[in-house]
Design a protein around this motif. Structure first.
Motif, mmCIF file in Angstrom:
data_model
loop_
_atom_site.group_PDB
_atom_site.id
_atom_site.type_symbol
_atom_site.label_atom_id
_atom_site.label_comp_id
_atom_site.label_asym_id
_atom_site.label_seq_id
_atom_site.Cartn_x
_atom_site.Cartn_y
_atom_site.Cartn_z
ATOM 1 N N GLU A 185 -10.394 -47.148 13.313
ATOM 2 C CA GLU A 185 -10.662 -46.254 14.457
ATOM 3 C C GLU A 185 -10.716 -44.793 14.006
ATOM 4 O O GLU A 185 -11.588 -44.029 14.411
ATOM 5 N N VAL A 186 -9.748 -44.432 13.175
ATOM 6 C CA VAL A 186 -9.687 -43.036 12.714
ATOM 7 C C VAL A 186 -10.916 -42.697 11.882
ATOM 8 O O VAL A 186 -11.582 -41.670 12.095
ATOM 9 N N ARG A 187 -11.230 -43.575 10.941
ATOM 10 C CA ARG A 187 -12.372 -43.284 10.060
ATOM 11 C C ARG A 187 -13.688 -43.266 10.839
ATOM 12 O O ARG A 187 -14.543 -42.395 10.620
ATOM 13 N N THR A 188 -13.830 -44.198 11.758
ATOM 14 C CA THR A 188 -15.057 -44.239 12.567
ATOM 15 C C THR A 188 -15.183 -42.981 13.411
ATOM 16 O O THR A 188 -16.268 -42.407 13.542
ATOM 17 N N ALA A 189 -14.068 -42.541 13.968
ATOM 18 C CA ALA A 189 -14.113 -41.341 14.808
ATOM 19 C C ALA A 189 -14.515 -40.113 14.007
ATOM 20 O O ALA A 189 -15.195 -39.220 14.522
ATOM 21 N N TRP A 190 -14.115 -40.061 12.740
ATOM 22 C CA TRP A 190 -14.518 -38.919 11.908
ATOM 23 C C TRP A 190 -16.028 -38.894 11.707
ATOM 24 O O TRP A 190 -16.643 -37.840 11.691
ATOM 25 N N GLY A 191 -16.634 -40.049 11.540
ATOM 26 C CA GLY A 191 -18.088 -40.115 11.426
ATOM 27 C C GLY A 191 -18.615 -39.465 10.159
ATOM 28 O O GLY A 191 -17.993 -39.522 9.096
ATOM 29 N N ASP A 192 -19.766 -38.842 10.290
ATOM 30 C CA ASP A 192 -20.389 -38.191 9.137
ATOM 31 C C ASP A 192 -21.007 -36.867 9.599
ATOM 32 O O ASP A 192 -20.739 -36.412 10.695
ATOM 33 N N ARG A 193 -21.832 -36.300 8.770
ATOM 34 C CA ARG A 193 -22.393 -34.979 9.106
ATOM 35 C C ARG A 193 -23.265 -35.004 10.360
ATOM 36 O O ARG A 193 -23.553 -33.956 10.940
ATOM 37 N N LYS A 194 -23.684 -36.191 10.757
ATOM 38 C CA LYS A 194 -24.589 -36.264 11.904
ATOM 39 C C LYS A 194 -23.903 -36.760 13.176
ATOM 40 O O LYS A 194 -24.476 -36.667 14.261
ATOM 41 N N ALA A 195 -22.724 -37.306 13.048
ATOM 42 C CA ALA A 195 -22.092 -37.915 14.226
ATOM 43 C C ALA A 195 -20.572 -37.816 14.118
ATOM 44 O O ALA A 195 -20.024 -37.570 13.048
ATOM 45 N N GLY A 196 -19.920 -38.056 15.244
ATOM 46 C CA GLY A 196 -18.465 -38.075 15.261
ATOM 47 C C GLY A 196 -17.860 -36.686 15.113
ATOM 48 O O GLY A 196 -18.531 -35.661 15.313
ATOM 49 N N VAL A 197 -16.592 -36.664 14.754
ATOM 50 C CA VAL A 197 -15.874 -35.397 14.645
ATOM 51 C C VAL A 197 -16.484 -34.508 13.564
ATOM 52 O O VAL A 197 -16.681 -33.303 13.762
ATOM 53 N N LEU A 198 -16.814 -35.094 12.428
ATOM 54 C CA LEU A 198 -17.415 -34.281 11.364
ATOM 55 C C LEU A 198 -18.770 -33.736 11.808
ATOM 56 O O LEU A 198 -19.089 -32.570 11.540
ATOM 57 N N GLY A 199 -19.529 -34.557 12.505
ATOM 58 C CA GLY A 199 -20.810 -34.091 13.015
ATOM 59 C C GLY A 199 -20.639 -32.916 13.969
ATOM 60 O O GLY A 199 -21.424 -31.952 13.939
ATOM 61 N N ALA A 200 -19.603 -32.987 14.794
ATOM 62 C CA ALA A 200 -19.343 -31.887 15.727
ATOM 63 C C ALA A 200 -18.966 -30.614 14.977
ATOM 64 O O ALA A 200 -19.342 -29.501 15.374
ATOM 65 N N ILE A 201 -18.231 -30.769 13.892
ATOM 66 C CA ILE A 201 -17.847 -29.598 13.093
ATOM 67 C C ILE A 201 -19.080 -28.984 12.435
ATOM 68 O O ILE A 201 -19.287 -27.766 12.486
ATOM 69 N N VAL A 202 -19.887 -29.837 11.817
ATOM 70 C CA VAL A 202 -21.076 -29.344 11.112
ATOM 71 C C VAL A 202 -22.013 -28.624 12.086
ATOM 72 O O VAL A 202 -22.621 -27.605 11.742
#
Lengths: 357, 358
Positions: B187-204
């Motif tokens: 769940e945690v890893r999926t929520a982080w996502g990648d540069r295009k989606a998820g938490v990381l996507g939101a940061i980028v």
């Protein structure tokens, strides 16, 4: 979440922020007392090398006092309108500040909670015993009277009607003494504000003996609440907010178990809104602000990472909350839920407390 | 305060500089995305893999309990526990939600809550209690690594897994814990996502997430707060309570993972993971402060490598306790570099209410 009509009331929101607050914060390598304006803008009033904690504005003048964080050795008197330090004062000999002090209703006195340190008293353990120091504002904050708080480790104090309410935290959480402790010895004492004589006491039941009662807020109609921190991390969801009766008796505010667990045993500040109908608690460890109706009904929570500072606004059902990451949010509470009406980031590291000024 | 008086305050102090409020040349920026991609996400990937392998091992064991499989369960536990320890100090991001840190590793256990919770689960024959959705709602003490450690490493635990009236229930319970840990990690890893989606996507993309971080600009401070907290957590919760006031009054059973013989390894793994983060952050510094950071991180790594494998035993001898205390000094020196030169160079504010509120 908040019903739509509350979000739509932007005019009311603007007026809710048409005022100011005082807080303390970390800036650069030091600390400061801070004024927060209606645009959620922060400005330094008085710099300090020591970390500050509670702050309080005089009811009848421009002066305000920020008290050093426990174990505090300094309190700053500053001009909240013009900025700049007017005076500094220290705790009584052999004592430290608890971090909180309050003006008397007429502004003539400033009362500080102070904690004795390392005083030998034969076989009786005295380290941590609490003292209320009554200081004359006109007399340069000199101590003119001292009274026992009636307990160890006092933290917050507050004048409510004809009583001075003191939260004796007992064994102080997150200290070496607390490492193996399971019972804090925390109490609420009700003192006569003129003589310091004890008029009442509130004690926790045995199953709540691990709680340290620390922060107070009043509802404007004679009622007062206290928020607690738990020494134990044992998977038990204990209530952390209590109403204090006129005789000192404590009544817990309940909430769904999972909501209590999300506070992670730690409430850092408490506030009552302008109407007295809502009580809010901030848990920086839980990263959230929780709101109850004053009658005890749980309303809900909003997230705020590292959020701790909490105060009402002039508008009923509204609170501002601040975080250690420089965030300020405006929270709206209604019986059906709560939500965040406005948000500003980019401020300094706001410390534990904020008050209306 | 009236509107007029408020204006006076702001007007009189308009020149007062506050960190985070732009008042001149901008400070160098610490790029959080690089750190998240290079340090954090690979560790969550490792956690996902280790907990998945552990869940598979327990599923196989529960279907066919054999003595020969227990060593594999213990090895899988060791890998999963190491993977968690490497990220346990991270509070940034989705791991902070749903009480996941407590559900992963309920520690310290001050009132024997884990044993009580386990007793209830084992005594209850209802298989529905172990179904994933319901099990995830159990008390945190029943759900995580410490409960699994007890199922594997407590005295008589292996026998109880293989024979006797509780054997089937214990095997099913172990499988439920392992599956729950794997689910949380995923769940945690999926929520982080990648540069295009998820938490990381939101940061980028520059978006904030009110539930996880106030704005993208706060992320460097949150990363450094977690980094400083790693060293603090090791000393304050994993080491000092075990040392007690002295060797004669050491408290060996307060160590994290002592039943599985991991009391020292918890320290080693967490410090080395923190050191790796410290060096990853240091890569964004100029050469001179980077040298200071790397020197401190290397020293802490070395001290962690040499840290007594059995902290509980070391705490009970003067020589062992002295070695532990010497290591703590090195760890603290590494922690100090988070503040200076790193935080001061980037003009980053570390959060502090959650660390040391009053």
């Amino acid at each position: 979440m908040m019903p739509y009509h509350a979000f739509a009331d932007m005019h009311a929101r603007d007026h809710a922020l048409d005022e100011g607050w005082l807080t303390t914060a970390g800036i650069d390598q030091g600390f400061a007392a801070i004024a927060v304006g209606g645009e959620m803008d922060a400005a330094a009033c008085a710099a300090s090398p020591a970390r500050l904690h509670g702050v309080e504005a005089s009811p009848n003048g421009p002066l305000a006092v920020a008290v050093g964080r426990r174990p505090g050795h300094i309190a700053l008197v500053f001009d909240r309108l013009r900025g700049g330090i007017a005076q500094e004062f220290a705790p009584g000999a052999g004592r430290v500040f608890s971090g909180h002090g309050r003006f008397s209703p007429d502004g003539a006195l400033f009362l500080t909670n102070e904690i004795e340190r390392g005083v030998a008293d034969g076989p009786v353990r005295t380290m941590g015993r609490g003292v209320v120091a009554a200081r004359s504002v006109a007399g340069g904050f000199a101590i003119i009277a001292e009274w026992p708080t009636g307990g160890d480790g006092p933290h917050d104090l507050m004048r409510v009607g004809e009583m001075l309410v003191v939260a004796n935290g007992g064994i102080e959480p997150h200290t070496p003494e607390a490492r193996d402790a399971e019972i804090t010895g925390s109490t609420i004492t009700l003192l006569d504000p003129a003589s310091g004589a004890q008029r009442g006491e509130g004690v926790l039941s045995g199953d709540l003996a691990s709680l340290s009662l620390r922060h107070l807020a009043r509802d404007g109609s004679g009622g007062v609440v206290v928020a607690a921190q738990d020494l134990l991390k044992d998977g038990v969801a204990r209530p952390l907010l209590f109403s204090i009766a006129t005789d000192g008796r404590l009544t817990p505010f309940d909430a769904p178990e999972n909501e209590l667990m999300q506070l992670r045993g730690y409430v850092g500040s408490v506030a009552v809104d302008a109407s007295g109908a809502y009580v809010a608690c901030a848990s920086p460890r839980g990263g959230r602000v929780c709101v109850w109706q004053r009658n005890g009904r749980y309303v809900g929570a909003v997230p705020l990472v590292d959020g701790c500072g909490l105060a009402g606004t002039a508008e009923p059902g509204r609170f501002i909350a601040t975080s250690g990451y420089g965030e300020i949010i405006l929270i709206a509470a209604e019986p059906g839920g709560l939500g965040v009406l406005a948000r500003r980031t980019g401020g300094p590291r706001f410390d534990n407390h904020v008050v209306r000024a | 305060m009236t509107q007029m008086s408020r204006r006076l305050v702001i007007g009189a102090l308009a020149g007062a500089a506050l960190p985070g409020v732009a008042t001149g040349a901008p400070a160098p920026a610490l790029d959080p995305v690089v750190i998240i991609e290079a340090w954090l996400l690979p560790r969550y990937d490792a956690l996902v893999a280790a907990t998945k392998a552990q869940a598979d091992a327990w599923s196989a064991f529960a279907a066919k309990p054999e003595a020969g499989a227990v060593a594999g369960l213990k090895a899988a536990f060791a890998k999963a526990a190491d993977a968690w320890t490497a990220v346990e100090f991270v509070t940034l991001g989705p791991v902070s939600q749903d009480l996941r840190p407590d559900r992963f590793n309920f520690f310290p256990d001050r009132r024997n809550a884990i044993a009580r919770a386990m007793g209830e689960v084992i005594a209850d024959a209802d298989p529905a209690r172990l179904e994933p959705a319901r099990f995830a709602q159990s008390g945190a003490g029943a759900q995580g690594l410490p409960a699994l450690e007890r199922l594997l490493h407590e005295e008589g635990a292996v026998d109880a897994l293989l024979q006797g009236p509780e054997a089937a229930r214990r095997a099913a319970y172990g499988r439920a814990i392992a599956q729950n840990l794997a689910a949380m990690a995923a769940e945690v890893r999926t929520a982080w996502g990648d540069r295009k989606a998820g938490v990381l996507g939101a940061i980028v993309s520059g978006k904030g997430d009110p539930a996880l971080f106030p704005d993208v600009g706060a992320l460097p401070g949150m990363i450094l707060t977690d980094l400083s907290g790693a060293y603090q957590r090791v000393t304050d919760t994993k080491i000092l309570p075990v040392l007690g006031p002295g060797p004669d009054n050491a408290k060996p059973t307060l160590a994290d993972g002592w039943r599985a013989g991991r009391s020292g390894r918890v320290v080693t793994v967490m410090i080395q993971s923190a050191d790796a983060l410290l060096q990853e952050v240091g890569k964004q510094l100029p050469s001179r402060p980077q040298f200071v950071v790397n020197k401190a991180a290397t020293a802490a790594d070395k001290a962690a490598e040499a840290f007594p494998a059995d902290l509980s035993a070391a705490a009970q001898s003067a020589d062992g306790a002295a070695k532990v205390e010497a290591a703590v000094k090195v760890f603290k020196a590494a922690q100090l570099t988070v503040y200076r030169p790193i935080a001061s160079y980037f003009a980053i504010s570390l959060g502090f209410n959650a660390l040391d509120g009053d």
